[in-house]
Motif scaffolding. Structure first.
Motif, PDB file in Angstrom:
ATOM      1  N   LYS A   1       0.666  -1.138  -0.098  1.00 23.41           N
ATOM      2  CA  LYS A   1      -0.044   0.060   0.076  1.00 23.41           C
ATOM      3  C   LYS A   1       0.848   1.188   0.053  1.00 23.41           C
ATOM      4  N   GLU A   2       2.187   1.207   0.440  1.00 27.38           N
ATOM      5  CA  GLU A   2       2.966   2.274   0.406  1.00 27.38           C
ATOM      6  C   GLU A   2       3.449   2.645  -1.111  1.00 27.38           C
ATOM      7  N   ASP A   3       3.168   1.845  -1.932  1.00 31.74           N
ATOM      8  CA  ASP A   3       3.577   2.260  -3.599  1.00 31.74           C
ATOM      9  C   ASP A   3       2.542   3.260  -4.160  1.00 31.74           C
ATOM     10  N   LEU A   4       1.521   3.816  -3.480  1.00 36.44           N
ATOM     11  CA  LEU A   4       1.059   4.964  -3.925  1.00 36.44           C
ATOM     12  C   LEU A   4       1.772   6.350  -3.220  1.00 36.44           C
ATOM     13  N   ARG A   5       2.497   7.076  -4.267  1.00 38.33           N
ATOM     14  CA  ARG A   5       3.569   7.971  -3.864  1.00 38.33           C
ATOM     15  C   ARG A   5       3.074   9.156  -4.392  1.00 38.33           C
ATOM     16  N   ASN A   6       3.498  10.419  -3.573  1.00 37.23           N
ATOM     17  CA  ASN A   6       2.998  11.676  -4.034  1.00 37.23           C
ATOM     18  C   ASN A   6       4.358  12.143  -4.976  1.00 37.23           C
ATOM     19  N   VAL A   7       4.257  12.867  -6.101  1.00 35.69           N
ATOM     20  CA  VAL A   7       5.211  13.261  -6.926  1.00 35.69           C
ATOM     21  C   VAL A   7       6.003  14.443  -6.217  1.00 35.69           C
ATOM     22  N   ALA A   8       5.434  15.312  -5.412  1.00 33.38           N
ATOM     23  CA  ALA A   8       6.207  16.203  -4.835  1.00 33.38           C
ATOM     24  C   ALA A   8       7.270  15.500  -3.866  1.00 33.38           C
ATOM     25  N   ASP A   9       7.059  14.354  -3.268  1.00 33.64           N
ATOM     26  CA  ASP A   9       7.887  13.657  -2.397  1.00 33.64           C
ATOM     27  C   ASP A   9       9.143  13.324  -3.025  1.00 33.64           C
ATOM     28  N   LEU A  10       8.868  12.800  -4.496  1.00 36.68           N
ATOM     29  CA  LEU A  10      10.174  12.402  -5.408  1.00 36.68           C
ATOM     30  C   LEU A  10      10.735  13.500  -6.113  1.00 36.68           C
ATOM     31  N   LEU A  11      10.110  14.505  -6.690  1.00 37.54           N
ATOM     32  CA  LEU A  11      10.886  15.557  -7.262  1.00 37.54           C
ATOM     33  C   LEU A  11      10.471  17.000  -6.620  1.00 37.54           C
ATOM     34  N   SER A  12      11.510  17.717  -6.521  1.00 39.34           N
ATOM     35  CA  SER A  12      11.072  19.165  -5.932  1.00 39.34           C
ATOM     36  C   SER A  12      12.056  20.282  -6.348  1.00 39.34           C
ATOM     37  N   PHE A  13      11.493  21.211  -7.048  1.00 43.10           N
ATOM     38  CA  PHE A  13      12.298  22.104  -7.553  1.00 43.10           C
ATOM     39  C   PHE A  13      12.776  23.201  -6.355  1.00 43.10           C
ATOM     40  N   SER A  14      14.099  23.706  -6.275  1.00 42.98           N
ATOM     41  CA  SER A  14      14.585  24.594  -5.372  1.00 42.98           C
ATOM     42  C   SER A  14      15.421  25.495  -6.468  1.00 42.98           C
ATOM     43  N   ASP A  15      14.590  26.449  -6.598  1.00 47.82           N
ATOM     44  CA  ASP A  15      15.041  27.664  -7.391  1.00 47.82           C
ATOM     45  C   ASP A  15      15.424  28.753  -6.637  1.00 47.82           C
ATOM     46  N   THR A  16      16.035  29.721  -7.288  1.00 45.51           N
ATOM     47  CA  THR A  16      16.699  30.687  -6.666  1.00 45.51           C
ATOM     48  C   THR A  16      15.381  31.748  -6.393  1.00 45.51           C
ATOM     49  N   ASP A  17      14.448  31.700  -7.433  1.00 45.50           N
ATOM     50  CA  ASP A  17      13.158  32.379  -7.108  1.00 45.50           C
ATOM     51  C   ASP A  17      12.153  31.297  -6.508  1.00 45.50           C
ATOM     52  N   MET A  18      12.150  31.660  -4.974  1.00 44.15           N
ATOM     53  CA  MET A  18      11.401  30.680  -4.253  1.00 44.15           C
ATOM     54  C   MET A  18       9.855  30.540  -4.397  1.00 44.15           C
ATOM     55  N   ASP A  19       9.247  31.847  -4.977  1.00 46.18           N
ATOM     56  CA  ASP A  19       7.951  31.855  -5.213  1.00 46.18           C
ATOM     57  C   ASP A  19       7.627  31.165  -6.414  1.00 46.18           C
ATOM     58  N   LYS A  20       8.657  31.207  -7.389  1.00 42.62           N
ATOM     59  CA  LYS A  20       8.170  29.987  -8.657  1.00 42.62           C
ATOM     60  C   LYS A  20       8.558  28.699  -8.291  1.00 42.62           C
ATOM     61  N   ALA A  21       9.546  28.252  -7.488  1.00 42.62           N
ATOM     62  CA  ALA A  21       9.691  26.935  -6.841  1.00 42.62           C
ATOM     63  C   ALA A  21       8.431  26.423  -6.174  1.00 42.62           C
ATOM     64  N   SER A  22       8.025  27.380  -5.346  1.00 40.85           N
ATOM     65  CA  SER A  22       6.824  26.953  -4.198  1.00 40.85           C
ATOM     66  C   SER A  22       5.634  26.678  -5.341  1.00 40.85           C
ATOM     67  N   LEU A  23       5.240  27.383  -6.310  1.00 35.49           N
ATOM     68  CA  LEU A  23       4.269  27.188  -7.060  1.00 35.49           C
ATOM     69  C   LEU A  23       4.371  25.661  -7.709  1.00 35.49           C
ATOM     70  N   LEU A  24       5.573  25.676  -8.312  1.00 37.94           N
ATOM     71  CA  LEU A  24       5.900  24.282  -9.189  1.00 37.94           C
ATOM     72  C   LEU A  24       5.672  23.086  -8.190  1.00 37.94           C
ATOM     73  N   ASN A  25       6.213  23.193  -7.066  1.00 33.58           N
ATOM     74  CA  ASN A  25       6.076  22.166  -5.957  1.00 33.58           C
ATOM     75  C   ASN A  25       4.685  21.936  -5.768  1.00 33.58           C
ATOM     76  N   GLN A  26       3.979  23.117  -5.412  1.00 39.27           N
ATOM     77  CA  GLN A  26       2.565  22.632  -4.923  1.00 39.27           C
ATOM     78  C   GLN A  26       1.911  22.190  -6.081  1.00 39.27           C
ATOM     79  N   PHE A  27       2.208  22.320  -7.270  1.00 38.42           N
ATOM     80  CA  PHE A  27       1.389  21.841  -8.387  1.00 38.42           C
ATOM     81  C   PHE A  27       1.804  20.283  -8.073  1.00 38.42           C
ATOM     82  N   LEU A  28       3.107  19.970  -8.046  1.00 42.74           N
ATOM     83  CA  LEU A  28       3.746  18.503  -8.103  1.00 42.74           C
ATOM     84  C   LEU A  28       2.827  17.603  -6.902  1.00 42.74           C
ATOM     85  N   SER A  29       2.715  18.406  -5.877  1.00 44.63           N
ATOM     86  CA  SER A  29       1.966  17.902  -4.952  1.00 44.63           C
ATOM     87  C   SER A  29       0.503  17.190  -5.149  1.00 44.63           C
TER      88      SER A  29
END
Length: 101
Positions: free
Chosen positions: A49-77
């Protein structure tokens, strides 16, 4: 055959398209300057049952523009990954109706 035995090592975490328990996921976007940003990761499912994974837990942007990275990571979640037939173990409810009285 030449008598040589081919051995495939399925214990690695690297993606192998022949192994249904291994997967690769990626995300890519092009910023306003036309520069492509891409992340990818390999993963191994374990038929649980742990095979259901959230994409934000696997891939996360850490950009110099934290607002942009936050929006991208929120979408991935909002996205999830699971192996083929993951939901087959749950009973399906028939959507048909019985009008017999």
């Amino acid at each position: 055959m030449d008598g040589n035995k081919t051995v495939t090592d399925y214990t690695t975490d690297e993606f192998d398209p022949k192994d249904p328990l291994k997967a690769q996921t990626w995300v890519s976007y092009t910023d306003e300057d036309g520069i492509e940003h891409r992340l990818s990761t390999d993963l191994v499912f374990n038929n649980s049952k742990e095979d259901l994974r959230n994409v934000a837990d696997l891939l996360s942007f850490s950009d110099t523009d934290m607002d942009k990275a936050s929006l991208l990571n929120q979408f991935l979640s909002n996205l999830q990954l699971y192996p083929m037939r993951y939901f087959d173990r749950f009973p399906t409810v028939s959507r048909s109706m019985d009008f017999m009285v």
